[in-house]
Motif scaffolding. Structure first.
Motif, PDB file in Angstrom:
ATOM      1  N   GLU A 339      57.540  20.609  53.192  1.00  0.00           N
ATOM      2  CA  GLU A 339      58.199  19.454  53.793  1.00  0.00           C
ATOM      3  C   GLU A 339      59.042  18.680  52.776  1.00  0.00           C
ATOM      4  O   GLU A 339      59.975  17.956  53.129  1.00  0.00           O
ATOM      5  N   MET A 340      58.711  18.829  51.491  1.00  0.00           N
ATOM      6  CA  MET A 340      59.280  17.978  50.456  1.00  0.00           C
ATOM      7  C   MET A 340      60.806  18.029  50.358  1.00  0.00           C
ATOM      8  O   MET A 340      61.450  16.988  50.181  1.00  0.00           O
ATOM      9  N   PRO A 341      61.453  19.205  50.430  1.00  0.00           N
ATOM     10  CA  PRO A 341      62.924  19.207  50.350  1.00  0.00           C
ATOM     11  C   PRO A 341      63.574  18.348  51.431  1.00  0.00           C
ATOM     12  O   PRO A 341      64.570  17.655  51.167  1.00  0.00           O
ATOM     13  N   ASN A 342      63.030  18.380  52.644  1.00  0.00           N
ATOM     14  CA  ASN A 342      63.572  17.566  53.728  1.00  0.00           C
ATOM     15  C   ASN A 342      63.368  16.080  53.445  1.00  0.00           C
ATOM     16  O   ASN A 342      64.271  15.258  53.640  1.00  0.00           O
ATOM     17  N   VAL A 343      62.178  15.736  52.957  1.00  0.00           N
ATOM     18  CA  VAL A 343      61.880  14.338  52.633  1.00  0.00           C
ATOM     19  C   VAL A 343      62.817  13.845  51.528  1.00  0.00           C
ATOM     20  O   VAL A 343      63.366  12.742  51.597  1.00  0.00           O
ATOM     21  N   LYS A 344      62.990  14.678  50.529  1.00  0.00           N
ATOM     22  CA  LYS A 344      63.862  14.299  49.412  1.00  0.00           C
ATOM     23  C   LYS A 344      65.309  14.121  49.871  1.00  0.00           C
ATOM     24  O   LYS A 344      66.019  13.202  49.425  1.00  0.00           O
ATOM     25  N   LYS A 345      65.757  14.992  50.781  1.00  0.00           N
ATOM     26  CA  LYS A 345      67.125  14.892  51.298  1.00  0.00           C
ATOM     27  C   LYS A 345      67.337  13.560  52.020  1.00  0.00           C
ATOM     28  O   LYS A 345      68.342  12.866  51.809  1.00  0.00           O
ATOM     29  N   VAL A 346      66.368  13.186  52.865  1.00  0.00           N
ATOM     30  CA  VAL A 346      66.474  11.927  53.596  1.00  0.00           C
ATOM     31  C   VAL A 346      66.420  10.742  52.630  1.00  0.00           C
ATOM     32  O   VAL A 346      67.160   9.764  52.773  1.00  0.00           O
ATOM     33  N   TYR A 347      65.569  10.847  51.633  1.00  0.00           N
ATOM     34  CA  TYR A 347      65.460   9.771  50.642  1.00  0.00           C
ATOM     35  C   TYR A 347      66.787   9.564  49.914  1.00  0.00           C
ATOM     36  O   TYR A 347      67.272   8.427  49.785  1.00  0.00           O
ATOM     37  N   GLU A 348      67.369  10.641  49.417  1.00  0.00           N
ATOM     38  CA  GLU A 348      68.625  10.534  48.667  1.00  0.00           C
ATOM     39  C   GLU A 348      69.744   9.962  49.532  1.00  0.00           C
ATOM     40  O   GLU A 348      70.604   9.222  49.048  1.00  0.00           O
ATOM     41  N   LYS A 349      69.713  10.267  50.814  1.00  0.00           N
ATOM     42  CA  LYS A 349      70.788   9.846  51.711  1.00  0.00           C
ATOM     43  C   LYS A 349      70.679   8.375  52.099  1.00  0.00           C
ATOM     44  O   LYS A 349      71.701   7.700  52.307  1.00  0.00           O
ATOM     45  N   TYR A 350      69.429   7.839  52.158  1.00  0.00           N
ATOM     46  CA  TYR A 350      69.260   6.487  52.699  1.00  0.00           C
ATOM     47  C   TYR A 350      68.563   5.513  51.750  1.00  0.00           C
ATOM     48  O   TYR A 350      68.289   4.382  52.123  1.00  0.00           O
ATOM     49  N   LYS A 351      68.305   5.935  50.512  1.00  0.00           N
ATOM     50  CA  LYS A 351      67.585   5.061  49.570  1.00  0.00           C
ATOM     51  C   LYS A 351      68.352   3.779  49.258  1.00  0.00           C
ATOM     52  O   LYS A 351      67.747   2.744  48.956  1.00  0.00           O
ATOM     53  N   ASP A 352      69.666   3.837  49.323  1.00  0.00           N
ATOM     54  CA  ASP A 352      70.473   2.651  49.033  1.00  0.00           C
ATOM     55  C   ASP A 352      70.789   1.843  50.283  1.00  0.00           C
ATOM     56  O   ASP A 352      71.550   0.866  50.226  1.00  0.00           O
ATOM     57  N   LYS A 353      70.198   2.258  51.411  1.00  0.00           N
ATOM     58  CA  LYS A 353      70.456   1.550  52.678  1.00  0.00           C
ATOM     59  C   LYS A 353      69.191   0.876  53.221  1.00  0.00           C
ATOM     60  O   LYS A 353      69.165   0.446  54.374  1.00  0.00           O
ATOM     61  N   GLY A 354      68.143   0.851  52.364  1.00  0.00           N
ATOM     62  CA  GLY A 354      66.925   0.147  52.777  1.00  0.00           C
ATOM     63  C   GLY A 354      65.760   1.049  53.114  1.00  0.00           C
ATOM     64  O   GLY A 354      64.800   0.609  53.754  1.00  0.00           O
TER      65      GLY A 354
END
Length: 438
Positions: A339-354
């Protein structure tokens, strides 16, 4: 009684001709044709038959079974290639670590490996000579659902991985199955390792229309079960249900709930019983009691207080104003890592948006955890206690399976207790926009 399994029952499509050794291209391919798969099974069956004869010769000479299959070569098994299954893509690796031969490369899982010999010999007393002595688990590409087994009576047969759950198939008839299991239980009536056999035998009695024998079996089980063991009660409940004694089954679990109000097995059974009775609302209330996070959907998630891997305080409260994913996971958990690659992808995409993540590691080894985080460039904070399933945070939220991924909104309310896969990103996007999740 020695149960004789015919080749017609156990080998299906197999024929007696022996095929030449597979090419390396066929052995490593994960996209084999049906003809190639059948060919593998034929060769493996032939291998197991040779191994069986070698074991018999060894037993006759030594009065005991070999410690490992490698002890058969070369005196009793001249060709070491027989110990390699053509479907084994690693050329000599048993599926289960406890059966891995320490001396030679061997594909087959030897059930009498030293650590488990005593238990398997007890199993043979109960289930008779159909009990697997050697197993090959290499003939299913994704999940271990079918195996080739060499039995104590030196017969080769196909069966599901949990072979003991298919008694009619492995014994050939209901009558044979009843005879063997009844005889086995009478030899070891109070051996708790085999209490699950009581419901199995009762089902066979009911299929054979031997209701009186089934009733007597329940009475016998009551005399040997441990009154403090919830699993033993579950076997009794299974037998009540099989005989349509539903009120007794319900009463059994209601009494258990008074004694063990938080026991997951008891709550699961009560949910199932009420659902079968059409009491959906009551069933759901029971489900909320044991499914982690379900009771908090749309509600404030209770806070926790812990320290992260760097020794800094961490809590859900500190993330107010952000959408946060609380990920209960472990390095040793295959689905978690997948699951981790998907979680990391979402994190990188939205980490600066809250959006942020808190990892709750159920690992026992801090070094393995740190190595994984560093090797995979995982930046979010991690809570680690080194206590595995007894992790205080996991215990607080009733976590009993992982991955368990909770998405919490900016106010601290639980959006989902199943924030995984493709749905994760859409849930995060809606939460950041403060739109209700579907």
């Amino acid at each position: 009684m020695r149960v004789i399994l015919t080749l017609g029952i156990v080998l299906g499509l197999l024929v007696t001709s022996v095929y030449a050794e597979e090419t390396s291209e066929q052995k490593v391919s994960s996209d084999l044709t049906e003809e190639q798969k059948v060919k593998h099974i034929k060769i493996c069956t032939h291998n197991l038959e040779k191994i069986g004869k070698a074991i018999q010769a060894y037993h006759k000479e030594h009065g005991d079974y070999p410690e490992w299959l490698s002890d058969l070569h070369p005196e009793h098994l001249a060709d070491a290639n027989v110990l390699i299954c053509p479907a084994d893509k690693k050329d000599g690796e048993a599926i289960h670590p406890y059966t891995k031969d320490p001396k030679n490369a061997i594909s087959y899982d030897y059930q009498l490996a030293p650590k488990f010999r005593k238990g398997v010999m007890e199993t043979q007393i109960l289930f008779g000579d159909v009990t697997p002595l050697v197993r090959c688990l290499h003939h299913n590409e994704r999940t271990i659902t079918n195996t080739l087994n060499l039995s104590f009576e030196n017969k080769v047969y196909q069966a599901p991985y949990s072979w003991q759950n298919s008694p009619v198939k492995i014994y050939g008839s209901i009558e044979n199955a009843v005879e063997v299991l009844e005889a086995g239980l009478q030899k070891m009536p109070g051996n708790a390792r085999f209490f699950s056999t009581y419901p199995t035998l009762l089902k066979l009695y009911m299929k054979a229309e031997r209701k009186e024998d089934a009733e007597n079996l329940i009475d016998r089980f009551k005399t040997v079960m441990d009154s403090n063991n919830v699993y033993h009660y579950s076997y009794l409940g299974d037998m009540f249900r099989e005989m349509n004694r539903h009120d007794e089954e319900l009463q059994l679990y209601e009494e258990l709930e008074k004694q063990k109000p938080k026991n997951r097995l008891v709550l699961e059974r009560l949910e199932k019983i009420h659902k079968l009775r059409g009491n959906d609302e009551l069933a759901y209330e029971y489900r909320k009691k044991y499914v982690p996070g379900l009771a908090f959907l749309g509600e404030m998630v209770p806070d926790f207080s812990a320290t992260d891997l760097d020794g800094e305080p961490i809590s859900i409260e500190a993330y107010r104003g952000k959408v946060v994913l609380v990920d209960f996971w472990a390095v040793w958990c295959g689905p978690c890592v997948a699951e981790m690659p998907n979680v990391k992808k979402v994190y990188e995409k939205y980490k600066d948006k809250g959006f942020d993540i808190i990892g709750i590691s159920l690992d026992n080894d801090e070094t393995s955890l740190r190595d994984y985080l560093k090797g995979n460039d995982i930046p979010w904070r991690q809570v680690f206690s080194g206590k595995g399933w007894q992790s205080p945070v996991a215990q607080q939220y009733g976590i009993y399976s992982i991955p368990n991924m909770w998405l919490i909104d900016k106010e601290g309310k639980l959006i989902s207790n199943k924030a995984r896969g493709e749905k994760l990103e859409s849930m995060v996007v809606k939460a950041l926009k403060e739109e209700p999740a579907e």
